[in-house]
Design an enzyme around this catalytic site. Structure first.
Site, PDB file in Angstrom:
ATOM      1  N   TYR A 174      31.206  35.760  47.268  1.00 41.55           N
ATOM      2  CA  TYR A 174      31.748  35.804  45.906  1.00 41.55           C
ATOM      3  C   TYR A 174      33.228  36.794  45.712  1.00 41.55           C
ATOM      4  O   TYR A 174      32.929  37.862  46.377  1.00 41.55           O
ATOM      5  CB  TYR A 174      30.868  36.256  44.955  1.00 41.55           C
ATOM      6  CG  TYR A 174      31.092  36.547  43.705  1.00 41.55           C
ATOM      7  CD1 TYR A 174      31.027  35.696  42.456  1.00 41.55           C
ATOM      8  CD2 TYR A 174      31.590  37.870  43.283  1.00 41.55           C
ATOM      9  CE1 TYR A 174      31.440  35.996  41.370  1.00 41.55           C
ATOM     10  CE2 TYR A 174      31.956  38.269  42.018  1.00 41.55           C
ATOM     11  CZ  TYR A 174      31.959  37.021  41.069  1.00 41.55           C
ATOM     12  OH  TYR A 174      32.197  37.784  39.572  1.00 41.55           O
ATOM     13  N   THR A 189      36.402  36.733  34.033  1.00 41.70           N
ATOM     14  CA  THR A 189      36.774  36.511  35.617  1.00 41.70           C
ATOM     15  C   THR A 189      36.018  35.307  35.823  1.00 41.70           C
ATOM     16  O   THR A 189      35.154  34.502  34.858  1.00 41.70           O
ATOM     17  CB  THR A 189      35.954  37.615  36.380  1.00 41.70           C
ATOM     18  OG1 THR A 189      34.507  37.619  36.245  1.00 41.70           O
ATOM     19  CG2 THR A 189      36.477  38.908  36.182  1.00 41.70           C
ATOM     20  N   HIS A 214      29.582  48.293  33.447  1.00 42.06           N
ATOM     21  CA  HIS A 214      30.325  47.170  33.682  1.00 42.06           C
ATOM     22  C   HIS A 214      30.206  45.880  32.472  1.00 42.06           C
ATOM     23  O   HIS A 214      30.970  45.096  32.570  1.00 42.06           O
ATOM     24  CB  HIS A 214      30.019  46.671  34.935  1.00 42.06           C
ATOM     25  CG  HIS A 214      31.007  45.653  35.322  1.00 42.06           C
ATOM     26  ND1 HIS A 214      32.318  45.487  35.018  1.00 42.06           N
ATOM     27  CD2 HIS A 214      30.785  44.783  36.618  1.00 42.06           C
ATOM     28  CE1 HIS A 214      32.627  44.203  35.563  1.00 42.06           C
ATOM     29  NE2 HIS A 214      31.874  44.046  36.767  1.00 42.06           N
TER      30      HIS A 214
END
Length: 810
Positions: A550, A563, A412
């Site tokens: 979140y 993001t 990621h």
């Protein structure tokens, strides 16, 4: 680029004509350094763009064609990510904290914020603005938070498994001939992924768009041929090999490669070739002894913490040149295609297998191959035979199970969920196109159903050189390592450590099929806000508190945007939770509270999408201070820690191509919740460590139904069809669903199920646990699918080292 494949991907795939293989299939532990291409010259390994640069994709890797590129042509038109004003960010910071704190705690937070605003804050803000201006002008960064954010991913020593890598589970193949055949499903997904690689190489892939405007495509540079490289006591690096042309295949914990692209970026194999290649690999891998394969499953080392993995990797590299080049071949592969023999028992197993692999201990009799690590009993020892051994977690992995279930697990650090979603959406959509063409080919022209992913194919097996041999060798090669006793021990300890993590992680899937997006929108609410509220309300009803939540919001409308953190727990959500749990409140009051919370949520999402969030800005200020060696009281305060301890880590990522999406919790006592909102259903993948995951899923199911009942203005616990058509749009039309609110002791004392204690919100009949459809363990288990024998003929492909892959250099 028009796809030029005579077979056109329709119907049965013609088998390639290759010379007959008379020798027995050779299973050679290939000496990588001795591989040679068809000319007899030594292999040149592909070179990374920036092997020593810390952080994500290096800016120097950008093609000179960017201005005329379809894929990256709009990059220069994207605005920079704005730096919000300090006052604006700190005011929002306090608003985010208020629902999470007592009055006294919040007063202390106000003092910490005021002190920061009057002292360190303005100075750090100026330093950040200067840093952004200077580094963007020099081309070193694309946004003010980019460098800091990359380091936040790459600096931690923790394992990427469960802590970082997300997973997707794809919907089943629409083609029944492929759906349950793992080799054919893997071949089609691999073939389509290679076409996407080709489009990116030639920069013909259409860019992502939102409302007609192009989004930043920079992450696609690090989607393929990219690996995370561990570094001892340093930040890891992301390395990309822009000229890589081979695929790595993991099967039965063994590693293979095959070349798939020409130097010009066009495909050298078609789907039929890949079927042959993967069939040969699978047949070869199955001949290996499972115990020996487990002992040498070097991919397990990628599940270690980054420092231990860096140490182990360094020792492996120094053991032999062969090892060094073998690691380079795996790292530089376009992606890793994983062939699992494991068949998930149900949807929970399917999610777990994609997240971390399966755990399966087997026994074997002691023999001369046993070593001093053996823990024996009755002359038997145990070894790990689960699919957790069959992984390489530092790269993008396409995983196909023994029943054709498919998904991905991806590293990621350089790639966010939206980019990975585009990848799986395109390759899945292309499988739908292939199936549609097989249906319509005898009625309509081949162009009636256009391709989603297109690429030019020149099959290497039929393109011969002057000597009559294939111009490019695409046969599979087995990759071997020289493993010392110390490395074998490290592999074993990596497996046992991963086993602990797997058994500590609980993942449950809630497939809620009563309603979905259609029903929520018809009631004038945001689907995402509705689902976010459902998760917080379910937690509140189960534990009596609102917790830090979140949700990532896309900022790819900005240059190198990734993001922003949306903090979903607001005062409006807190008020809604309190109203829902108050017996005296009316249905109208509950509905009004829900709508207000939804409106505030949508407003905050829009602010985050415009780069006006809180977390990234404050995080960048903290990093500026740390680089100067400064200790700032604000970043040590309870206020800062409160907003950075996320109990509910959530993410909305999905479309019709996906069945499931998820990840691990980000704190030890938290939940990780990935969700997909479909037209008439909502899918949640919920993970935790030692928490009541199944019970929380039950509470979530009950809460969703309560929220629907509230919107419909019902005063009874049972909602029956038909109701007003417009208001009931999207609800299941085949009956009713029961709203169970609170439970005393079960009427049947033998009932083993545990009741979810809920505060009543409407009037209704209380049922026993066994009668309640809501609390019944009706997960909808998947029936294990058989893996039928492929109908293809015997594979003429062999695995050896006589003809090397032509691996490019810079």
């Amino acid at each position: 680029m028009t796809e030029t494949n005579s077979n056109d991907g329709d119907g049965d795939v013609a088998m390639p004509m290759v010379p007959e293989v008379t020798d027995k299939l050779r299973v050679l532990d290939t000496q990588i350094s001795a591989l040679s291409d068809v000319e007899g010259t030594k292999v040149n390994l592909p070179q990374p763009t920036a092997p020593d640069v810390e952080g994500a994709t290096d800016s120097s890797s950008k093609s000179a064609k960017t201005t005329s590129s379809i894929t990256y042509g709009a990059q220069g038109t994207l605005p920079p990510l704005p730096i919000p004003s300090l006052e604006e960010t700190l005011n929002k910071f306090l608003r985010h904290l208020e629902p999470l704190q007592s009055k006294d705690e919040h007063e202390h937070s106000k003092e910490a914020v005021l002190n920061f605003l009057q002292n360190d804050g303005p100075r750090l803000q100026k330093l950040l603005v200067d840093y952004d201006k200077r580094k963007r002008a020099s081309g070193e960064i694309g946004s003010y938070v980019e460098e800091f954010w990359n380091e936040s991913y790459l600096a931690p020593d923790s394992s990427v498994v469960l802590n970082l890598n997300p997973f997707f589970v794809l919907e089943d193949s629409p083609d029944p001939k492929i759906a349950n055949d793992p080799i054919r499903r893997a071949s089609l997904l691999c073939f389509t992924a290679l076409k996407m690689v080709s489009q990116l190489r030639l920069e013909t892939l259409r860019p992502d768009q939102f409302r007609g405007k192009a989004l930043c495509m920079d992450q696609f540079r690090a989607l393929f041929a990219t690996a995370r490289i561990p570094a001892k006591s340093q930040t890891d690096t992301i390395r990309t090999w822009p000229d890589s042309r081979h695929v790595a295949v993991l099967c039965c914990s063994q590693i293979y490669i095959f070349e798939a692209l020409w130097e010009d970026g066009h495909l050298a194999v078609d789907e039929g070739d890949i079927v042959d290649i993967l069939g040969a690999i699978h047949n070869d891998a199955k001949e290996a002894d499972p115990y020996q394969a487990s002992k040498s499953a070097i991919g397990l080392l990628t599940s270690l913490g980054r420092n231990p993995w860096a140490d182990a990797r360094d020792r492996i590299r120094k053991t032999s040149t062969r090892n060094e080049e073998a690691l380079e071949l795996v790292d530089s592969a376009l992606f890793v295609l994983v062939l699992d023999d494991y068949i998930p028992k149900n949807k929970h197993d399917a999610a777990s297998n994609m997240l971390h692999g399966s755990y399966e201990l087997r026994e074997r009799a002691l023999d001369d191959d046993s070593d001093d690590l053996v823990i024996s009993y009755n002359d038997k020892e145990q070894f790990q035979a689960g699919s957790c051994c069959n992984r390489w977690y530092d790269k993008l992995q396409i995983i196909v199970c023994g029943d054709g279930t498919a998904g991905i697990n991806f590293e990621h650090s350089a790639v966010d969920g939206h980019t990975a979603l585009r990848f799986v959406s395109d390759i899945y959509a292309e499988t739908v196109v292939k199936f549609a063409r097989s249906i319509t080919k005898n009625i309509h022209s081949s162009d009636a159903v256009p391709h989603v992913v297109q690429a030019k194919i020149r099959r290497a097996m039929v393109e011969l050189d002057a000597t009559g041999k294939p111009a490019l060798d695409v046969s599979p090669k087995k990759i071997g390592f020289d493993l010392s006793d110390a490395t074998t021990r490290e592999i074993f300890y990596a497996e046992t450590a991963l086993g602990d993590e797997i058994l500590a992680c609980d993942i449950k899937v809630l497939e809620f099929k009563d309603f979905g997006k259609e029903f929520i929108v018809s009631n004038n609410m945001s689907p995402d806000a509705f689902v976010q509220l459902s998760m917080m309300l379910a937690y509140y009803r189960l534990y009596g508190q609102l917790v830090c939540t979140y949700e990532p919001v896309l900022t790819k409308s900005f240059y190198h945007g990734r993001t922003e953190a949306m903090r979903s727990a607001t005062m409006e959500v807190k008020s809604c939770c309190e109203i829902f749990c108050d017996k005296s409140t009316s249905c109208n009051e509950k509905a009004k509270a829900m709508r207000l919370a939804s409106q505030v949520h949508s407003k905050l999402v829009k602010e985050c999408a415009r780069g006006k969030g809180v977390d990234r800005h404050l995080f960048a200020l903290k990093c500026v201070a740390e680089r100067r060696g400064e200790s700032i009281p604000f970043f040590e305060s309870t206020a800062w820690k409160a907003l950075n301890y996320t109990i509910l880590s959530t993410s909305n990522c999905g479309n019709p191509s996906l069945r499931l999406f998820g990840f691990g919790p980000v704190v030890p006592d938290g939940f990780g919740v990935g969700y997909i909102i479909k037209d008439r259903s909502i899918y949640y993948s919920i993970s935790s460590k030692h928490r009541q995951t199944a019970r929380y899923a039950h509470a979530l199911r009950v809460t969703l139904r309560d929220m629907a009942a509230t919107l419909l203005g019902q005063t009874q616990a049972t909602i029956s069809s038909p109701i007003r058509k417009q208001r009931n749009r999207g609800l299941r039309a085949n009956g009713s669903f029961s709203m169970v609110r609170a439970f005393d002791k079960p009427s049947n004392g033998n009932d083993e199920r545990i009741a979810v204690a809920m505060t009543p919100t409407t009037i209704g009949e209380v049922k026993t646990l066994r009668q309640s459809a809501i609390l019944r363990d009706n997960w909808g288990e998947l029936t294990p699918r058989s893996s039928p024998k492929s109908s293809r003929p015997d594979h003429p492909v062999h695995i050896d080292a006589t003809a090397a892959p032509s691996l490019p250099s810079m």
